[in-house]
Design a protein around this motif. Structure first.
Motif, PDB file in Angstrom:
ATOM      1  N   LEU A   1      -4.561  -1.439  -4.361  1.00  0.00           N
ATOM      2  CA  LEU A   1      -4.979  -3.065  -4.422  1.00  0.00           C
ATOM      3  C   LEU A   1      -7.050  -3.336  -3.578  1.00  0.00           C
ATOM      4  O   LEU A   1      -7.612  -1.784  -3.549  1.00  0.00           O
ATOM      5  CB  LEU A   1      -4.929  -2.933  -2.368  1.00  0.00           C
ATOM      6  CG  LEU A   1      -3.037  -3.336  -2.856  1.00  0.00           C
ATOM      7  CD1 LEU A   1      -2.220  -3.768  -1.362  1.00  0.00           C
ATOM      8  CD2 LEU A   1      -2.164  -4.273  -3.832  1.00  0.00           C
ATOM      9  N   LYS A   2      -7.035  -4.185  -3.956  1.00  0.00           N
ATOM     10  CA  LYS A   2      -8.342  -4.694  -3.967  1.00  0.00           C
ATOM     11  C   LYS A   2      -8.424  -5.833  -3.035  1.00  0.00           C
ATOM     12  O   LYS A   2      -8.007  -6.828  -3.498  1.00  0.00           O
ATOM     13  CB  LYS A   2      -9.418  -4.614  -4.961  1.00  0.00           C
ATOM     14  CG  LYS A   2     -10.828  -4.981  -4.564  1.00  0.00           C
ATOM     15  CD  LYS A   2     -11.581  -4.310  -6.240  1.00  0.00           C
ATOM     16  CE  LYS A   2     -12.775  -4.363  -5.922  1.00  0.00           C
ATOM     17  NZ  LYS A   2     -13.651  -4.032  -6.924  1.00  0.00           N
ATOM     18  N   ASP A   3      -8.646  -5.930  -2.078  1.00  0.00           N
ATOM     19  CA  ASP A   3      -9.292  -7.257  -1.473  1.00  0.00           C
ATOM     20  C   ASP A   3      -7.875  -8.139  -1.266  1.00  0.00           C
ATOM     21  O   ASP A   3      -7.947  -8.644  -1.443  1.00  0.00           O
ATOM     22  CB  ASP A   3     -10.394  -8.706  -2.073  1.00  0.00           C
ATOM     23  CG  ASP A   3     -11.921  -7.940  -1.928  1.00  0.00           C
ATOM     24  OD1 ASP A   3     -11.717  -7.371  -1.268  1.00  0.00           O
ATOM     25  OD2 ASP A   3     -11.931  -7.615  -2.200  1.00  0.00           O
ATOM     26  N   SER A   4      -6.930  -7.043  -0.619  1.00  0.00           N
ATOM     27  CA  SER A   4      -5.089  -7.718  -1.019  1.00  0.00           C
ATOM     28  C   SER A   4      -4.725  -8.090  -2.200  1.00  0.00           C
ATOM     29  O   SER A   4      -3.994  -9.022  -1.716  1.00  0.00           O
ATOM     30  CB  SER A   4      -5.064  -9.030   0.260  1.00  0.00           C
ATOM     31  OG  SER A   4      -5.616  -8.119   1.052  1.00  0.00           O
ATOM     32  N   GLU A   5      -5.600  -7.576  -3.374  1.00  0.00           N
ATOM     33  CA  GLU A   5      -4.665  -8.040  -4.348  1.00  0.00           C
ATOM     34  C   GLU A   5      -4.292  -7.224  -5.180  1.00  0.00           C
ATOM     35  O   GLU A   5      -4.976  -5.818  -5.066  1.00  0.00           O
ATOM     36  CB  GLU A   5      -6.088  -9.618  -5.324  1.00  0.00           C
ATOM     37  CG  GLU A   5      -6.115 -10.666  -4.563  1.00  0.00           C
ATOM     38  CD  GLU A   5      -5.235 -11.019  -4.799  1.00  0.00           C
ATOM     39  OE1 GLU A   5      -3.611 -10.876  -5.040  1.00  0.00           O
ATOM     40  OE2 GLU A   5      -4.708 -12.761  -4.032  1.00  0.00           O
TER      41      GLU A   5
ATOM     42  N   ARG B   1       0.660  -1.173  -0.164  1.00  0.00           N
ATOM     43  CA  ARG B   1       0.034   0.118   0.033  1.00  0.00           C
ATOM     44  C   ARG B   1       1.025   0.955  -0.014  1.00  0.00           C
ATOM     45  O   ARG B   1       0.208   2.266   0.178  1.00  0.00           O
ATOM     46  CB  ARG B   1      -0.984   0.247   1.273  1.00  0.00           C
ATOM     47  CG  ARG B   1      -2.296  -1.354   1.214  1.00  0.00           C
ATOM     48  CD  ARG B   1      -2.339  -1.144   2.134  1.00  0.00           C
ATOM     49  NE  ARG B   1      -1.767  -1.705   3.476  1.00  0.00           N
ATOM     50  CZ  ARG B   1      -2.615  -1.840   4.379  1.00  0.00           C
ATOM     51  NH1 ARG B   1      -3.809  -1.498   5.117  1.00  0.00           N
ATOM     52  NH2 ARG B   1      -1.551  -1.818   5.606  1.00  0.00           N
TER      53      ARG B   1
ATOM     54  N   HIS C   1      -4.452  -4.319  -7.675  1.00  0.00           N
ATOM     55  CA  HIS C   1      -5.550  -4.414  -8.861  1.00  0.00           C
ATOM     56  C   HIS C   1      -5.839  -2.926 -10.009  1.00  0.00           C
ATOM     57  O   HIS C   1      -5.468  -3.677 -11.090  1.00  0.00           O
ATOM     58  CB  HIS C   1      -6.971  -3.728  -8.123  1.00  0.00           C
ATOM     59  CG  HIS C   1      -8.190  -3.567  -8.716  1.00  0.00           C
ATOM     60  ND1 HIS C   1      -9.068  -4.366  -9.530  1.00  0.00           N
ATOM     61  CD2 HIS C   1      -8.816  -2.249  -8.861  1.00  0.00           C
ATOM     62  CE1 HIS C   1      -9.840  -3.730  -9.889  1.00  0.00           C
ATOM     63  NE2 HIS C   1      -9.959  -2.613  -9.893  1.00  0.00           N
TER      64      HIS C   1
ATOM     65  N   HIS D   1      -4.939 -10.548 -11.355  1.00  0.00           N
ATOM     66  CA  HIS D   1      -5.922  -9.917 -10.413  1.00  0.00           C
ATOM     67  C   HIS D   1      -5.789  -8.808 -11.284  1.00  0.00           C
ATOM     68  O   HIS D   1      -6.955  -7.274 -10.914  1.00  0.00           O
ATOM     69  CB  HIS D   1      -6.649  -9.815  -8.953  1.00  0.00           C
ATOM     70  CG  HIS D   1      -6.686 -11.071  -8.590  1.00  0.00           C
ATOM     71  ND1 HIS D   1      -8.194 -11.908  -8.624  1.00  0.00           N
ATOM     72  CD2 HIS D   1      -5.831 -12.100  -8.231  1.00  0.00           C
ATOM     73  CE1 HIS D   1      -8.183 -12.814  -8.203  1.00  0.00           C
ATOM     74  NE2 HIS D   1      -7.303 -13.216  -7.712  1.00  0.00           N
TER      75      HIS D   1
END
Length: 215
Positions: A52-56, A45, A58, A83
């Motif tokens: 990131l989105k849902d720890s992936e 981050r 993005h 992802h």
């Protein structure tokens, strides 16, 4: 140096590996973070251009970041970033071919590799990125034919190929039936007419801006 390195499957590890393989400075990747701050140093981050989105991972916007050398071919690296929906590596000093392993980015909607020094042909695996809406390969040194697999890019709305004088024509068959709204690239007038007659739906007024004519 950081006391607790990230695990090989973590976003931090994958991003750090990708960045360093393109000769990126570790400090430039983590602007404002000191290496002694292990938690922040290994937190994606805090990485430049990363969402990131849902720890992936993005989104990955690494444009004009002084990256150089070849884009890594590692299939496991790109598969670990499956992802990613937006990938921008434009405006750097990247060389060599576009790796076929980019075909692992099955979620990508926008891929921008323009304004580099990439060479060789466009890999056919790019045609497997069926969610692509925007693709820019402009102003490189690419050559050869546009892959026939481009006919699978049914969601493609913007395509940039200009600035690659070695790209061959025609490529009307790979683009047949696509609804490209924007196209950039110098094409022969007769070839443009063949695109229209081949059923490339939006190679009329909607695609005219930024398009050049030859001959």
């Amino acid at each position: 140096s950081p006391s607790t390195p990230p695990t090989p499957s973590s976003p931090a590890y994958l991003l750090s590996s990708l960045w360093s393989s393109m000769s990126g400075s570790p400090q430039r990747l983590r602007r404002g973070v000191h290496p002694s701050n292990s938690a922040s140093w290994n937190d994606p981050r805090s990485f430049t251009g990363v969402t990131l989105k849902d720890s992936e991972v993005h989104e990955l916007f690494w444009h004009e970041e002084r990256l150089r050398g070849p884009i890594p071919e590692s299939l496991s690296l790109w598969a670990g970033l499956a992802h990613v929906t937006y990938l921008s590596l434009n405006g750097n000093d990247l060389t060599g071919p576009i790796p076929p392993s980019l075909g692992s980015l099955k979620s990508v909607k926008s891929l921008n590799l323009s304004d580099n020094k990439l060479t060789g042909s466009i890999p056919h695996t790019i045609g497997g990125l069926t969610r692509l809406e925007q693709l820019s390969l402009s102003r490189n040194m690419l050559s050869g034919d546009v892959p026939s697999t481009f006919s699978s890019l049914v969601n493609l709305r913007s395509l940039g190929l200009d600035g690659n004088p070695g790209l061959s024509s025609p490529f009307s068959a790979p683009l047949r039936g696509l609804e490209v709204q924007e196209f950039t690239g110098f094409i022969h007038r007769d070839f443009a007419m063949s695109l229209l007659s081949a059923g490339v739906a939006a190679f009329g007024a909607g695609a005219a801006e930024g398009r050049g004519w030859e001959g």
